[in-house]
Scaffold this active site. Structure first.
Site, PDB file in Angstrom:
ATOM      1  N   HIS A 175       0.696  -1.180  -0.134  1.00 59.62           N
ATOM      2  CA  HIS A 175       0.150   0.204   0.112  1.00 59.62           C
ATOM      3  C   HIS A 175       0.819   1.300   0.132  1.00 59.62           C
ATOM      4  O   HIS A 175       0.158   2.221   0.069  1.00 59.62           O
ATOM      5  CB  HIS A 175      -0.879  -0.135   0.878  1.00 59.62           C
ATOM      6  CG  HIS A 175      -0.271   0.391   2.488  1.00 59.62           C
ATOM      7  ND1 HIS A 175       0.528  -0.683   3.095  1.00 59.62           N
ATOM      8  CD2 HIS A 175      -0.042   1.302   3.230  1.00 59.62           C
ATOM      9  CE1 HIS A 175       0.897   0.086   4.256  1.00 59.62           C
ATOM     10  NE2 HIS A 175       0.692   1.228   4.234  1.00 59.62           N
TER      11      HIS A 175
HETATM   12  C1  UD1 Z   1      -2.029   5.476   5.827  1.00 59.24           C
HETATM   13  C2  UD1 Z   1      -0.776   5.728   6.498  1.00 59.24           C
HETATM   14  C3  UD1 Z   1       0.134   4.615   6.403  1.00 59.24           C
HETATM   15  C4  UD1 Z   1      -0.196   3.313   6.900  1.00 59.24           C
HETATM   16  C5  UD1 Z   1      -1.698   3.044   6.291  1.00 59.24           C
HETATM   17  C6  UD1 Z   1      -2.155   1.762   6.629  1.00 59.24           C
HETATM   18  C7  UD1 Z   1      -0.403   8.172   6.491  1.00 59.24           C
HETATM   19  C8  UD1 Z   1       0.595   8.948   5.781  1.00 59.24           C
HETATM   20  N1  UD1 Z   1      -0.505   7.000   5.918  1.00 59.24           N
HETATM   21  O1  UD1 Z   1      -1.928   5.233   4.514  1.00 59.24           O
HETATM   22  O2  UD1 Z   1       1.278   5.053   7.166  1.00 59.24           O
HETATM   23  O3  UD1 Z   1       0.505   2.411   6.865  1.00 59.24           O
HETATM   24  O4  UD1 Z   1      -2.668   4.127   6.550  1.00 59.24           O
HETATM   25  O5  UD1 Z   1      -3.420   1.308   6.032  1.00 59.24           O
HETATM   26  O6  UD1 Z   1      -0.985   8.533   7.379  1.00 59.24           O
HETATM   27  N2  UD1 Z   1      -9.125   4.849   1.643  1.00 59.24           N
HETATM   28  C9  UD1 Z   1     -10.330   4.356   1.463  1.00 59.24           C
HETATM   29  N3  UD1 Z   1     -10.880   3.900   2.933  1.00 59.24           N
HETATM   30  C10 UD1 Z   1     -10.535   4.210   4.003  1.00 59.24           C
HETATM   31  C11 UD1 Z   1      -9.405   4.664   4.033  1.00 59.24           C
HETATM   32  C12 UD1 Z   1      -8.660   5.128   2.969  1.00 59.24           C
HETATM   33  O7  UD1 Z   1     -10.886   3.904   0.576  1.00 59.24           O
HETATM   34  O8  UD1 Z   1     -10.903   3.526   5.051  1.00 59.24           O
HETATM   35  C13 UD1 Z   1      -8.404   4.985   0.478  1.00 59.24           C
HETATM   36  C14 UD1 Z   1      -8.664   6.337  -0.098  1.00 59.24           C
HETATM   37  O9  UD1 Z   1      -8.483   6.405  -1.554  1.00 59.24           O
HETATM   38  C15 UD1 Z   1      -7.583   7.170   0.424  1.00 59.24           C
HETATM   39  C16 UD1 Z   1      -6.551   6.168   0.211  1.00 59.24           C
HETATM   40  O10 UD1 Z   1      -7.231   5.206   0.651  1.00 59.24           O
HETATM   41  O11 UD1 Z   1      -7.468   8.470  -0.530  1.00 59.24           O
HETATM   42  C17 UD1 Z   1      -5.229   6.440   1.172  1.00 59.24           C
HETATM   43  O12 UD1 Z   1      -5.707   6.593   2.671  1.00 59.24           O
HETATM   44  P1  UD1 Z   1      -5.007   7.513   3.473  1.00 59.24           P
HETATM   45  O13 UD1 Z   1      -5.420   7.444   4.904  1.00 59.24           O
HETATM   46  O14 UD1 Z   1      -4.528   8.889   3.062  1.00 59.24           O
HETATM   47  O15 UD1 Z   1      -3.545   6.581   3.700  1.00 59.24           O
HETATM   48  P2  UD1 Z   1      -3.217   5.179   3.584  1.00 59.24           P
HETATM   49  O16 UD1 Z   1      -2.776   4.938   2.050  1.00 59.24           O
HETATM   50  O17 UD1 Z   1      -4.270   4.581   4.092  1.00 59.24           O
END
Ligand code: UD1
Length: 386
Positions: free
Chosen positions: A223
């Site tokens: 991820h």
């Molecule tokens: C975040 C953390 C990362 C951690 C990871 C675990 C940061 C910078 N990154 O990354 O360190 O290892 O979580 O999973 O804080 N999304 C969904 N549903 C959700 C959450 C996210 O669809 O419940 C999708 C969305 O498209 C979103 C993308 O995932 O834009 C990224 O989510 P985000 O919270 O920005 O970062 P992660 O990649 O999940």
């Protein structure tokens, strides 16, 4: 909040936001509840909001309903962090914690630490001091900023102590206590789901399951933005996975970011293999069950590097570096990067030799949260509760 002796408990506000925070906060909440001087409160920022990324973890980890849910959701780093700032401030004003406890390295961690410290509320960072020395990783920035403002820093491994020393953090603020992620892992193991059940429930074909029973299975997660947002890197990794699936069945628990990226890059064809089982994000009990019995784990996650070392399962880290060097020096981890040939060589090596044996690092014994609770209570003792 009062103790049995009538003294006020210190209000300890724990912050969770993203999936990996839950496994760290759960043992802390339990240990704080048992400590007579501490009164734990929990907020969830809503950085992760899908049921598969949030609700199931509350249930399985036995976490109480959060005292506040902030619903900040996704966005660019600036947008998400800005919303976190705005949402956290009024909660701190209302709850008036004596201390704010943040865990790990996600955006919610850094945001809560900054808001709290500017209000002069002491900040405790659990899992402090880890460094990948790679500022292309958003988490590295979060780690550095959080550690600079934290008043108490609980660390999992000796390298983290050295990193903090190098950055000028006063030694009396740093405590090596072990790993709360391993506390959760040990607690979950007896309740982990049998992998065969998960495979069936998650739609594995009869042929997939039959082969997994015979040859074992590998587990894959991916991820990191550097691995999934960049099409070429993503293609290289998935090409290697597609080839490796010829050697043993692979379960791929797909993070929402990765699902969207693979579609956007038009790479779904690489997952179309009879021995790749691509699933929604799995629950914690499903994951622990699958990892504990895996022949190997391929991952870019920090938590899984630690869990595999805790379980003695070989881990191939699909990154150029790790902020958790103890998993390589003492544990079962090898940092392989994203080169197709190197990934496949590492898979072959584990299949033929069984991979690195490793040992469990000191203090990764399931009691880290207890140590933190006792230490924090001692630290707060001299301070009057607000
Ligand atoms: C975040 C953390 C990362 C951690 C990871 C675990 C940061 C910078 N990154 O990354 O360190 O290892 O979580 O999973 O804080 N999304 C969904 N549903 C959700 C959450 C996210 O669809 O419940 C999708 C969305 O498209 C979103 C993308 O995932 O834009 C990224 O989510 P985000 O919270 O920005 O970062 P992660 O990649 O999940």
């Amino acid at each position: 909040m009062t103790t049995t002796e009538g003294a006020r408990r210190h209000r300890v506000l724990c912050v969770a936001g993203a999936r990996p925070n839950m496994m760290k906060v759960a043992p802390l909440m339990r240990a704080f509840t048992r400590e007579p001087l501490l009164g734990p409160l929990l907020i969830h920022t809503g950085q992760h909001y899908d049921a598969a990324m949030k609700d199931v973890f509350f249930e399985e980890l036995g976490l109480k309903e959060p005292d506040a849910f902030l619903g900040v959701g996704s966005g660019s780093h600036a947008a998400q962090t800005g919303r976190l700032f705005l949402a956290i401030e009024p909660v701190l004003d209302e709850m008036k914690p004596d201390v704010v406890v943040v865990v790990g390295d996600v955006n919610s961690t850094m945001a809560a630490a900054l808001v709290a410290t500017k209000k002069r509320i002491p900040v405790v960072h659990v899992e402090a001091g880890l460094r990948s020395f790679d500022r292309d990783m958003p988490e590295e920035i979060n780690r550095i900023v959080t550690d600079q403002v934290a008043d108490l820093l609980y660390v999992t491994e000796q390298d983290a102590v050295r990193n903090l020393e190098r950055e000028g953090v006063a030694a009396d603020r740093v405590r090596l206590v072990g790993n709360v992620m391993i506390d959760s892992l040990r607690d979950a193991l007896p309740r982990a789901k049998a992998p065969g059940e998960t495979f069936a429930a998650r739609g594995a074909s009869a042929a997939w399951r039959e082969r997994a029973t015979r040859d074992g299975h590998a587990f894959l997660t991916l991820h990191r933005p550097s691995n999934v947002d960049d099409r070429e890197t993503c293609r290289r990794i998935l090409t290697a996975i597609n080839t490796a699936a010829g050697q043993l069945p692979i379960v791929f628990a797909v993070h929402p970011r990765t699902r969207d990226a693979v579609r956007k890059h038009d790479l779904t064809g690489l997952l179309d293999h009879p021995f790749i089982l691509a699933t929604e994000p799995l629950s914690y009990f499903e994951t622990v069950g699958i990892v504990a019995k895996a022949r190997m784990v391929l991952t870019d996650s920090g938590g899984l590097q630690e869990e595999t070392t805790g379980l003695g399962v070989p881990c191939i880290t699909l990154r150029e570096n790790t902020e958790r060097p103890v998993t390589v020096e003492q544990g079962t981890n090898v940092v392989v990067g994203t080169d197709e040939t190197k990934i496949l060589a590492s898979v072959r090596d584990i299949l033929s030799t069984g991979g690195k044996r490793g040992k469990v690092p000191p203090l990764w014994d399931g009691k880290a949260a207890e140590r933190i609770a006792a230490d924090l209570a001692g630290w707060l003792k001299g301070r009057p509760p607000t």
